[in-house]
Design a protein around this motif. Structure first.
Motif, PDB file in Angstrom:
ATOM      1  N   MET A   1      75.867  92.059 -43.150  1.00 36.47           N
ATOM      2  CA  MET A   1      75.452  91.694 -41.796  1.00 36.47           C
ATOM      3  C   MET A   1      74.364  92.638 -41.311  1.00 36.47           C
ATOM      4  O   MET A   1      74.362  93.824 -41.615  1.00 36.47           O
ATOM      5  N   SER A   2      73.429  92.104 -40.547  1.00 32.33           N
ATOM      6  CA  SER A   2      72.361  92.918 -39.988  1.00 32.33           C
ATOM      7  C   SER A   2      72.925  93.883 -38.950  1.00 32.33           C
ATOM      8  O   SER A   2      73.848  93.541 -38.205  1.00 32.33           O
ATOM      9  N   LYS A   3      72.360  95.081 -38.882  1.00 28.94           N
ATOM     10  CA  LYS A   3      72.763  96.017 -37.849  1.00 28.94           C
ATOM     11  C   LYS A   3      72.260  95.533 -36.501  1.00 28.94           C
ATOM     12  O   LYS A   3      71.144  95.036 -36.382  1.00 28.94           O
ATOM     13  N   VAL A   4      73.099  95.705 -35.473  1.00 25.09           N
ATOM     14  CA  VAL A   4      72.744  95.311 -34.110  1.00 25.09           C
ATOM     15  C   VAL A   4      72.236  96.541 -33.373  1.00 25.09           C
ATOM     16  O   VAL A   4      72.917  97.570 -33.306  1.00 25.09           O
ATOM     17  N   VAL A   5      71.029  96.419 -32.811  1.00 26.19           N
ATOM     18  CA  VAL A   5      70.382  97.535 -32.123  1.00 26.19           C
ATOM     19  C   VAL A   5      70.146  97.160 -30.660  1.00 26.19           C
ATOM     20  O   VAL A   5      69.596  96.094 -30.370  1.00 26.19           O
ATOM     21  N   LEU A   6      70.552  98.033 -29.754  1.00 24.85           N
ATOM     22  CA  LEU A   6      70.292  97.853 -28.328  1.00 24.85           C
ATOM     23  C   LEU A   6      69.317  98.928 -27.876  1.00 24.85           C
ATOM     24  O   LEU A   6      69.574 100.125 -28.067  1.00 24.85           O
ATOM     25  N   ILE A   7      68.193  98.511 -27.297  1.00 25.76           N
ATOM     26  CA  ILE A   7      67.153  99.438 -26.856  1.00 25.76           C
ATOM     27  C   ILE A   7      66.988  99.328 -25.345  1.00 25.76           C
ATOM     28  O   ILE A   7      66.552  98.289 -24.842  1.00 25.76           O
ATOM     29  N   THR A   8      67.337 100.373 -24.617  1.00 23.89           N
ATOM     30  CA  THR A   8      67.092 100.332 -23.179  1.00 23.89           C
ATOM     31  C   THR A   8      65.594 100.514 -22.936  1.00 23.89           C
ATOM     32  O   THR A   8      64.923 101.264 -23.640  1.00 23.89           O
ATOM     33  N   GLY A   9      65.081  99.807 -21.936  1.00 22.83           N
ATOM     34  CA  GLY A   9      63.648  99.865 -21.697  1.00 22.83           C
ATOM     35  C   GLY A   9      62.860  99.286 -22.864  1.00 22.83           C
ATOM     36  O   GLY A   9      61.816  99.809 -23.238  1.00 22.83           O
ATOM     37  N   GLY A  10      63.361  98.203 -23.421  1.00 25.76           N
ATOM     38  CA  GLY A  10      62.743  97.631 -24.610  1.00 25.76           C
ATOM     39  C   GLY A  10      61.701  96.568 -24.341  1.00 25.76           C
ATOM     40  O   GLY A  10      61.264  95.893 -25.277  1.00 25.76           O
ATOM     41  N   SER A  11      61.282  96.422 -23.106  1.00 26.33           N
ATOM     42  CA  SER A  11      60.362  95.338 -22.764  1.00 26.33           C
ATOM     43  C   SER A  11      58.896  95.720 -22.875  1.00 26.33           C
ATOM     44  O   SER A  11      58.023  94.854 -22.889  1.00 26.33           O
ATOM     45  N   SER A  12      58.605  97.023 -22.952  1.00 23.70           N
ATOM     46  CA  SER A  12      57.203  97.449 -23.015  1.00 23.70           C
ATOM     47  C   SER A  12      57.118  98.818 -23.683  1.00 23.70           C
ATOM     48  O   SER A  12      58.129  99.465 -23.949  1.00 23.70           O
ATOM     49  N   GLY A  13      55.892  99.257 -23.930  1.00 24.80           N
ATOM     50  CA  GLY A  13      55.650 100.601 -24.431  1.00 24.80           C
ATOM     51  C   GLY A  13      56.338 100.918 -25.735  1.00 24.80           C
ATOM     52  O   GLY A  13      56.415 100.095 -26.649  1.00 24.80           O
ATOM     53  N   ILE A  14      56.862 102.129 -25.820  1.00 23.29           N
ATOM     54  CA  ILE A  14      57.520 102.596 -27.038  1.00 23.29           C
ATOM     55  C   ILE A  14      58.714 101.728 -27.388  1.00 23.29           C
ATOM     56  O   ILE A  14      58.928 101.385 -28.545  1.00 23.29           O
ATOM     57  N   GLY A  15      59.509 101.346 -26.385  1.00 23.34           N
ATOM     58  CA  GLY A  15      60.696 100.533 -26.642  1.00 23.34           C
ATOM     59  C   GLY A  15      60.354  99.198 -27.274  1.00 23.34           C
ATOM     60  O   GLY A  15      61.014  98.748 -28.215  1.00 23.34           O
ATOM     61  N   LYS A  16      59.328  98.549 -26.756  1.00 27.17           N
ATOM     62  CA  LYS A  16      58.890  97.266 -27.318  1.00 27.17           C
ATOM     63  C   LYS A  16      58.410  97.436 -28.750  1.00 27.17           C
ATOM     64  O   LYS A  16      58.742  96.630 -29.631  1.00 27.17           O
ATOM     65  N   SER A  17      57.641  98.483 -29.000  1.00 27.23           N
ATOM     66  CA  SER A  17      57.131  98.740 -30.343  1.00 27.23           C
ATOM     67  C   SER A  17      58.270  98.983 -31.325  1.00 27.23           C
ATOM     68  O   SER A  17      58.271  98.451 -32.445  1.00 27.23           O
ATOM     69  N   ILE A  18      59.265  99.752 -30.902  1.00 30.36           N
ATOM     70  CA  ILE A  18      60.427 100.015 -31.755  1.00 30.36           C
ATOM     71  C   ILE A  18      61.170  98.715 -32.041  1.00 30.36           C
ATOM     72  O   ILE A  18      61.548  98.426 -33.188  1.00 30.36           O
ATOM     73  N   GLY A  19      61.391  97.912 -30.995  1.00 32.55           N
ATOM     74  CA  GLY A  19      62.137  96.669 -31.158  1.00 32.55           C
ATOM     75  C   GLY A  19      61.472  95.707 -32.124  1.00 32.55           C
ATOM     76  O   GLY A  19      62.124  95.123 -32.999  1.00 32.55           O
ATOM     77  N   GLU A  20      60.171  95.521 -31.991  1.00 29.66           N
ATOM     78  CA  GLU A  20      59.451  94.597 -32.867  1.00 29.66           C
ATOM     79  C   GLU A  20      59.450  95.096 -34.302  1.00 29.66           C
ATOM     80  O   GLU A  20      59.609  94.318 -35.249  1.00 29.66           O
ATOM     81  N   PHE A  21      59.300  96.400 -34.472  1.00 28.19           N
ATOM     82  CA  PHE A  21      59.294  96.983 -35.818  1.00 28.19           C
ATOM     83  C   PHE A  21      60.655  96.784 -36.490  1.00 28.19           C
ATOM     84  O   PHE A  21      60.741  96.365 -37.648  1.00 28.19           O
ATOM     85  N   LEU A  22      61.731  97.089 -35.754  1.00 24.02           N
ATOM     86  CA  LEU A  22      63.071  96.968 -36.332  1.00 24.02           C
ATOM     87  C   LEU A  22      63.430  95.512 -36.611  1.00 24.02           C
ATOM     88  O   LEU A  22      64.083  95.205 -37.621  1.00 24.02           O
ATOM     89  N   GLN A  23      63.002  94.620 -35.732  1.00 28.14           N
ATOM     90  CA  GLN A  23      63.278  93.205 -35.978  1.00 28.14           C
ATOM     91  C   GLN A  23      62.604  92.742 -37.264  1.00 28.14           C
ATOM     92  O   GLN A  23      63.196  92.000 -38.063  1.00 28.14           O
ATOM     93  N   ASN A  24      61.388  93.203 -37.503  1.00 29.93           N
ATOM     94  CA  ASN A  24      60.686  92.845 -38.733  1.00 29.93           C
ATOM     95  C   ASN A  24      61.359  93.429 -39.970  1.00 29.93           C
ATOM     96  O   ASN A  24      61.153  92.930 -41.083  1.00 29.93           O
ATOM     97  N   LYS A  25      62.158  94.459 -39.758  1.00 31.38           N
ATOM     98  CA  LYS A  25      62.900  95.065 -40.869  1.00 31.38           C
ATOM     99  C   LYS A  25      64.269  94.422 -41.064  1.00 31.38           C
ATOM    100  O   LYS A  25      65.052  94.859 -41.908  1.00 31.38           O
ATOM    101  N   GLY A  26      64.579  93.410 -40.280  1.00 34.52           N
ATOM    102  CA  GLY A  26      65.820  92.680 -40.476  1.00 34.52           C
ATOM    103  C   GLY A  26      66.956  93.038 -39.543  1.00 34.52           C
ATOM    104  O   GLY A  26      68.069  92.524 -39.692  1.00 34.52           O
ATOM    105  N   PHE A  27      66.707  93.882 -38.552  1.00 32.91           N
ATOM    106  CA  PHE A  27      67.744  94.241 -37.596  1.00 32.91           C
ATOM    107  C   PHE A  27      67.856  93.156 -36.518  1.00 32.91           C
ATOM    108  O   PHE A  27      66.900  92.440 -36.231  1.00 32.91           O
ATOM    109  N   LYS A  28      69.042  93.052 -35.938  1.00 35.20           N
ATOM    110  CA  LYS A  28      69.254  92.177 -34.788  1.00 35.20           C
ATOM    111  C   LYS A  28      69.029  93.018 -33.540  1.00 35.20           C
ATOM    112  O   LYS A  28      69.830  93.897 -33.212  1.00 35.20           O
ATOM    113  N   VAL A  29      67.942  92.766 -32.836  1.00 39.08           N
ATOM    114  CA  VAL A  29      67.506  93.642 -31.754  1.00 39.08           C
ATOM    115  C   VAL A  29      67.712  93.004 -30.383  1.00 39.08           C
ATOM    116  O   VAL A  29      67.408  91.822 -30.191  1.00 39.08           O
TER     117      VAL A  29
END
Length: 267
Positions: free
Chosen positions: A1-29
């Motif tokens: 199963m994919s790891k589930v990641v919760l990112i606070t402040g994930g809508s812009s800036g560093i958080g958004k960049s982290i979320g998109e990167f991890l999603q491309n790596k197969g994580f459930k973000v």
């Protein structure tokens, strides 16, 4: 199963960049925002959360757990900048900054720990700042709030050892994001004794952000931390001189280091 990641402040800036990167790596973000509807084009789900309001924290955690049955990784990224002479920053703004940068992350951690303890695994990554390693002029409140989060993470780590839950700090330097637009800026007052020096420092701070590094570097660093079985206590992500500043503080006499900072900020 994919790891589930919760990112606070994930809508812009560093958080958004982290979320998109991890999603491309197969994580459930899952990311968070105070107003999720403002981000209809997000590449991953955005859940309502205001880290200064306890009820929204509980609702957010329950929503993600209801959908995924687990949260493997919590990334405490939501934060706020603040600048100004400490003497002139209103108490309400100082308290608001600590509510966002310090108490908010603690309360999100408290909300997610029971489920991580139940699953006997979990990782919490607190996004702090290189500024949290030193008291920077006209950024003292921000330095203090991020430094406090660094220290409490050290204590948390030891308290969580029995539950197979890891926690770490990742401290970024200057990155090209919209953080300057969201900062609280104490106004440069015409009759202020700090007018000249604060005005110059404020301009320098904004220039550092505008010319900052690509947030993708932070995303890559976070991915490496998640892949690490036993993360370190502290990580620093930034250009060489920013990371060197932490080393210099450790080895130089206090007054010598203070003079280096004052020269850097032309004080």
């Amino acid at each position: 199963m994919s790891k589930v990641v919760l990112i606070t402040g994930g809508s812009s800036g560093i958080g958004k960049s982290i979320g998109e990167f991890l999603q491309n790596k197969g994580f459930k973000v899952y990311g968070t925002s105070r107003i999720p509807n403002n981000y209809p084009d997000s590449k991953f789900p955005i859940v309502a959360l205001d880290v200064t309001r306890a009820e929204t924290i509980s609702e957010c955690i329950l929503e993600v757990l209801d959908k995924e049955s687990k949260i493997d990784v919590l990334i405490n990224n939501a934060g706020a900048g603040i600048t100004g002479p400490i003497e002139e920053i209103p108490d309400t703004e100082i308290k608001r900054n600590f509510e966002t940068n310090f108490f908010g992350p603690i309360n999100v951690i408290k909300a997610v720990l029971p489920s991580m303890r139940q699953q006997n695994s979990g990782l919490v990554i607190n996004i702090t700042s290189i500024a949290g390693y030193m008291g920077l002029p006209f950024r003292g409140v921000y330095s203090a709030s991020k430094g406090a989060l660094e220290l409490i993470t050290e204590a948390f780590r030891m308290e969580l050892k029995d539950f197979n839950i890891e926690m770490t700090n990742v401290a970024p330097g200057d990155f090209a994001t919209n953080i300057a637009a969201g900062r609280y800026h104490a106004p440069v007052l015409e009759d202020s004794p700090y007018k000249k020096k604060y005005g110059k420092s404020l301009q320098m701070m904004n220039e550092h952000v505008d010319s900052g590094s690509d947030p993708k570097q932070m995303a890559e660093a976070i991915f490496k931390v998640i892949q690490t079985e036993k993360p370190k206590v502290h990580y620093k992500v930034g250009v060489f001189m920013q990371k060197l500043s932490i080393v210099l503080k450790r080895i130089l006499p206090d007054k010598v280091y203070e003079r280096l900072l004052m020269n850097h900020y032309k004080l």
